[in-house]
Design a protein around this motif. Structure first.
Motif, PDB file in Angstrom:
ATOM      1  N   ARG A 179       0.836  -1.208   0.000  1.00 17.78           N
ATOM      2  CA  ARG A 179       0.000   0.000   0.000  1.00 17.78           C
ATOM      3  C   ARG A 179       0.864   1.250   0.000  1.00 17.78           C
TER       4      ARG A 179
ATOM      5  N   GLU B 229      -3.098  -5.711   4.199  1.00 14.75           N
ATOM      6  CA  GLU B 229      -3.702  -6.628   5.163  1.00 14.75           C
ATOM      7  C   GLU B 229      -3.471  -8.064   4.711  1.00 14.75           C
ATOM      8  N   GLY B 230      -3.047  -8.904   5.623  1.00 13.75           N
ATOM      9  CA  GLY B 230      -2.811 -10.306   5.288  1.00 13.75           C
ATOM     10  C   GLY B 230      -1.393 -10.613   4.867  1.00 13.75           C
TER      11      GLY B 230
END
Length: 373
Positions: free
Chosen positions: A268, A348-349
């Motif tokens: 990100r 995320e993850g």
């Protein structure tokens, strides 16, 4: 055990090929095979993986091509064949690059400054092929001018530029050549008996070229004219302390001996840092780009959509973890990451040890689909 990829060897069968230059060197007037090369490496505590065949100045180029390609020997990992550089030069399929001998009597002085030669370099660059330069030491200045005009072409200086004397002129021009980002040097072609001369030469070459742009080469069987295979190998093993990059990994990357791997990842982008991140990548540190290439990454692109960054790379090394570890310890890369990392955040993850998270392939247009029974 030390793995070796020999970046420069010759073999020939005089029943098939005619090598007029051998008339001056009667000790070499016999056949040399891959079995001969394997046997001599077998005398050493090394794992010989194969190497790069380099053209032998045969009087019939097409016959040499046919001879080598028909051999189809598994230890000929890459081929550098003969070509006269120009726009319409002959480029056999499956070659890693070409060599036009610039050191022979037949090659006119100033050849590498000719228009057709420069055009040939441009063709090689466009096709991501290598130019191997074996030239007279006094014409290294001409070579620098030629390569400077086509800086994107990958060029390999054979035999340390055919050095004859370790003088100021040699040092100055080799520094200029080493400053070009796509120029490599094969460490071969010198007598090993003069240890003082050899120490000066090796210290000099390692000071101007990054270790990733120096290549181990035997120059078998021509080495017997000025040294011995055993002494040459043992001397370089001692000096380079069995460095894996020098003895195998650099050649594997340069000559694309490994099957390329396509790797993709995602992270990100912090929206408040987006402009700064893009500004950094519009003009990245040159040393960072060079380190990326040194670590076997030939292609690397980053794409942006909203707050996501996607990267895709082509990796041509043989040990991804090894190369990433080397990159992680490079001081200038560390400084670069200090600028870029605050602009990013994990998705995320992402796994605990992931910054950029790996992506798995789902579809490949060119993947062969097995036929059903």
């Amino acid at each position: 055990m030390l793995e070796i990829v020999d970046s420069h060897f010759h073999i020939w069968d005089l029943n098939v090929l005619n090598l007029p230059w051998l008339e001056a060197y009667p000790s070499l007037k016999k056949n040399y095979t891959m079995d001969n090369l394997c046997k001599i490496y077998g005398n050493h505590d090394v794992l010989f993986k194969g190497g790069v065949y380099v053209e032998v100045d045969c009087d019939n180029t097409a016959k040499e091509d046919e001879f080598i390609f028909n051999l189809n020997h598994p230890l000929i990992l890459a081929k550098i064949m003969r070509a006269q550089l120009c726009k319409s030069m002959r480029l056999p399929l499956g070659v890693a690059g070409v060599r036009e001998p610039l050191h022979t009597v037949q090659s006119p002085r100033g050849r590498c400054l000719k228009k057709d030669f420069i055009e040939g370099l441009e063709i090689l660059a466009d096709n991501d092929l290598i130019f191997e330069s074996c030239n007279r030491v006094e014409e290294l200045t001409d070579l620098h001018k030629a390569l400077s005009s086509v800086p994107q072409v990958k060029a390999v200086i054979n035999h340390c530029g055919n050095i004859t004397e370790f003088n100021t002129d040699y040092q100055q021009i080799m520094k200029k050549l080493a400053s070009l980002p796509n120029v490599y040097c094969k460490v071969s072609g010198f007598p090993t008996g003069d240890t003082v001369f050899l120490k000066k030469l090796l210290d000099f070459l390692t000071s101007i070229f990054r270790t990733s742009r120096l290549l181990y080469a035997s120059n078998f069987p021509v080495i017997s004219l000025y040294s011995s295979f055993d002494e040459h190998l043992n001397t370089l093993r001692k000096y380079f302390n069995d460095n894996a990059d020098f003895f195998s990994k650099n050649a594997k990357k340069l000559y694309k001996i490994n099957k390329p791997q396509i790797r993709a990842s995602v992270i990100r982008l912090r929206t408040e840092k987006a402009s700064y991140y893009k500004k950094l990548h519009a003009s990245p540190y040159p040393s960072v780009n060079e380190m990326i290439r040194q670590c076997g990454i030939n292609q690397y692109k980053i794409f942006n959509r909203d707050d996501l960054l996607f990267s895709i790379m082509e990796y041509c090394g043989d040990d991804y973890e090894y190369d990433m570890e080397k990159m992680a310890h490079d001081p200038e890369t560390i400084q670069w990451w200090k600028e870029t990392d605050p602009c990013q955040t994990r998705i995320e993850g992402a796994a605990k040890d992931e910054w950029w998270a790996d992506m798995q392939p789902v579809y490949d247009l060119n993947k062969k689909i097995p036929k059903g029974d």
